[in-house]
Structure formats: structure tokens, C-alpha cells
Design a protein around this motif. Structure first.
Motif, mmCIF file in Angstrom:
data_model
loop_
_atom_site.group_PDB
_atom_site.id
_atom_site.type_symbol
_atom_site.label_atom_id
_atom_site.label_comp_id
_atom_site.label_asym_id
_atom_site.label_seq_id
_atom_site.Cartn_x
_atom_site.Cartn_y
_atom_site.Cartn_z
ATOM 1 N N GLU A 32 31.894 39.423 47.058
ATOM 2 C CA GLU A 32 32.504 39.349 45.719
ATOM 3 C C GLU A 32 33.231 40.638 45.388
ATOM 4 N N ASP A 33 32.620 41.774 45.700
ATOM 5 C CA ASP A 33 33.249 43.076 45.443
ATOM 6 C C ASP A 33 34.533 43.229 46.250
ATOM 7 N N GLU A 34 34.507 42.803 47.506
ATOM 8 C CA GLU A 34 35.686 42.903 48.349
ATOM 9 C C GLU A 34 36.806 41.991 47.840
ATOM 10 N N ASN A 35 36.441 40.791 47.403
ATOM 11 C CA ASN A 35 37.422 39.866 46.833
ATOM 12 C C ASN A 35 38.059 40.465 45.591
ATOM 13 N N PHE A 36 37.247 41.062 44.724
ATOM 14 C CA PHE A 36 37.750 41.695 43.502
ATOM 15 C C PHE A 36 38.710 42.834 43.860
ATOM 16 N N HIS A 37 38.302 43.672 44.802
ATOM 17 C CA HIS A 37 39.152 44.790 45.212
ATOM 18 C C HIS A 37 40.490 44.295 45.760
ATOM 19 N N GLN A 38 40.464 43.254 46.573
ATOM 20 C CA GLN A 38 41.696 42.719 47.152
ATOM 21 C C GLN A 38 42.639 42.182 46.073
ATOM 22 N N ARG A 39 42.089 41.509 45.065
ATOM 23 C CA ARG A 39 42.919 40.996 43.964
ATOM 24 C C ARG A 39 43.569 42.149 43.199
ATOM 25 N N CYS A 40 42.811 43.217 42.964
ATOM 26 C CA CYS A 40 43.359 44.387 42.280
ATOM 27 C C CYS A 40 44.389 45.092 43.156
ATOM 28 N N GLN A 41 44.103 45.176 44.456
ATOM 29 C CA GLN A 41 45.000 45.848 45.396
ATOM 30 C C GLN A 41 46.364 45.161 45.443
ATOM 31 N N TYR A 59 47.157 57.788 36.906
ATOM 32 C CA TYR A 59 46.122 56.780 37.142
ATOM 33 C C TYR A 59 46.583 55.407 36.672
ATOM 34 N N MET A 60 46.139 54.387 37.391
ATOM 35 C CA MET A 60 46.437 53.006 37.023
ATOM 36 C C MET A 60 45.121 52.227 37.009
ATOM 37 N N VAL A 61 44.877 51.562 35.890
ATOM 38 C CA VAL A 61 43.714 50.685 35.764
ATOM 39 C C VAL A 61 44.222 49.254 35.809
ATOM 40 N N VAL A 62 43.598 48.448 36.659
ATOM 41 C CA VAL A 62 44.043 47.066 36.868
ATOM 42 C C VAL A 62 42.977 46.093 36.376
ATOM 43 N N GLU A 63 43.418 45.085 35.634
ATOM 44 C CA GLU A 63 42.555 43.971 35.220
ATOM 45 C C GLU A 63 43.111 42.744 35.942
ATOM 46 N N PRO A 64 42.435 42.268 36.991
ATOM 47 C CA PRO A 64 43.041 41.270 37.869
ATOM 48 C C PRO A 64 43.180 39.871 37.289
ATOM 49 N N GLU A 65 42.359 39.488 36.338
ATOM 50 C CA GLU A 65 42.450 38.130 35.780
ATOM 51 C C GLU A 65 43.790 37.911 35.090
ATOM 52 N N PRO A 87 38.533 43.849 25.859
ATOM 53 C CA PRO A 87 37.144 44.213 25.559
ATOM 54 C C PRO A 87 36.159 43.270 26.257
ATOM 55 N N GLY A 88 35.105 43.845 26.767
ATOM 56 C CA GLY A 88 34.078 43.048 27.417
ATOM 57 C C GLY A 88 34.409 42.639 28.837
ATOM 58 N N THR A 89 35.602 42.995 29.309
ATOM 59 C CA THR A 89 35.982 42.654 30.673
ATOM 60 C C THR A 89 35.378 43.679 31.615
ATOM 61 N N VAL A 90 34.571 43.191 32.484
ATOM 62 C CA VAL A 90 33.984 44.061 33.505
ATOM 63 C C VAL A 90 34.099 43.311 34.806
ATOM 64 N N PRO A 91 34.549 43.879 35.820
ATOM 65 C CA PRO A 91 34.978 45.262 35.933
ATOM 66 C C PRO A 91 36.484 45.399 35.861
ATOM 67 N N LEU A 92 36.908 46.616 35.769
ATOM 68 C CA LEU A 92 38.299 47.005 35.904
ATOM 69 C C LEU A 92 38.353 47.893 37.144
ATOM 70 N N PHE A 93 39.535 48.056 37.737
ATOM 71 C CA PHE A 93 39.623 48.876 38.943
ATOM 72 C C PHE A 93 40.606 50.011 38.712
ATOM 73 N N LEU A 94 40.212 51.217 39.096
ATOM 74 C CA LEU A 94 41.026 52.411 38.907
ATOM 75 C C LEU A 94 41.673 52.824 40.228
ATOM 76 N N PHE A 95 42.985 53.017 40.190
ATOM 77 C CA PHE A 95 43.736 53.530 41.329
ATOM 78 C C PHE A 95 44.411 54.825 40.910
ATOM 79 N N ARG A 96 44.775 55.617 41.884
ATOM 80 C CA ARG A 96 45.631 56.775 41.643
ATOM 81 C C ARG A 96 46.978 56.448 42.263
ATOM 82 N N ILE A 97 48.043 56.681 41.518
ATOM 83 C CA ILE A 97 49.384 56.334 41.999
ATOM 84 C C ILE A 97 49.836 57.424 42.966
#
Length: 106
Positions: A32-41, A59-65, A87-97
Motif C-alpha cells: 500500500e505504501d509503495e502504491n501511494f508513493h508511485q501515485r505521488c511520484q 518543496y512540493m507536497v502532493v495529495e494524490p487523490e 483537512p483530514g487527508t492522510v497521508p500527503l507526500f513531500l518531495f524536494r524539487i
């Protein structure tokens, strides 16, 4: 008068020692974590060419939904804006540009 002293000791160790995850559950969580990361990536990879020249090392924060992303020089500000918008969305993913997208070191 003397002050009363607490004899309470700090808890050490695991927070939830009664939770025992099976290997199957651990594997499912990793998948599940890998799937989430891939969607954000995918979102990060799509946007990076547009912003890398003007926002390098921001920095870039991504909300994949929703596909939304939030950019700021300060990672805490980017995360705060993302949480206000979702609000209430967990998780979000942080990248550095940057060339790797990695926001920190281990």
C-alpha cells in the motif's frame, strides 16, 4: 512545606506492545505504501520539468487523490497549505524539487 515528589516513571519501549502484525499484514502495508508513493511520484514527475528551473530546491507536497500539489520554499508552509486545502487527508507526500526529488538524507 516540602513538595510532593512523583514516583511515576516514564514509559519506555513500544507505544502499542499488544499489537502483533503478521508477515502478511506487513507485506500488505508495504505494498500500500509503495502504491501511494508511485501515485505521488507520477504527479511529481509530470510537474517537475515545469517548475525545476524557477523553484529549484523548494518543496512540493502532493495529495494524490485530487492531483493537487503545493509548492513553497519552506517545507512546513507547503505542508500547512496542503493540510488546509485537504483537512483530514492522510497521508500527503513531500518531495524536494531537484534532480532526485528527495527531501532529506538518512
Amino acid at each position: 512545606m516540602s513538595e510532593a515528589q512523583s514516583s511515576r516513571t516514564a514509559r519506555r519501549g513500544r507505544i502499542f506492545p499488544h499489537i502483533q502484525w503478521t508477515e502478511e499484514h506487513k507485506a500488505q502495508k508495504r505494498a500500500e505504501d509503495e502504491n501511494f508513493h508511485q501515485r505521488c511520484q507520477l504527479i511529481f514527475d509530470r510537474v517537475k520539468p515545469e517548475v525545476i528551473e524557477t523553484h529549484y530546491n523548494w518543496y512540493m507536497v502532493v495529495e494524490p487523490e485530487s492531483g493537487d500539489y503545493f509548492i513553497d520554499q519552506d517545507e512546513e508552509v507547503a505542508m500547512k497549505v496542503a493540510r488546509q486545502k485537504h483537512p483530514g487527508t492522510v497521508p500527503l507526500f513531500l518531495f524536494r524539487i531537484n534532480d532526485t526529488g528527495v527531501s532529506g538524507t538518512i
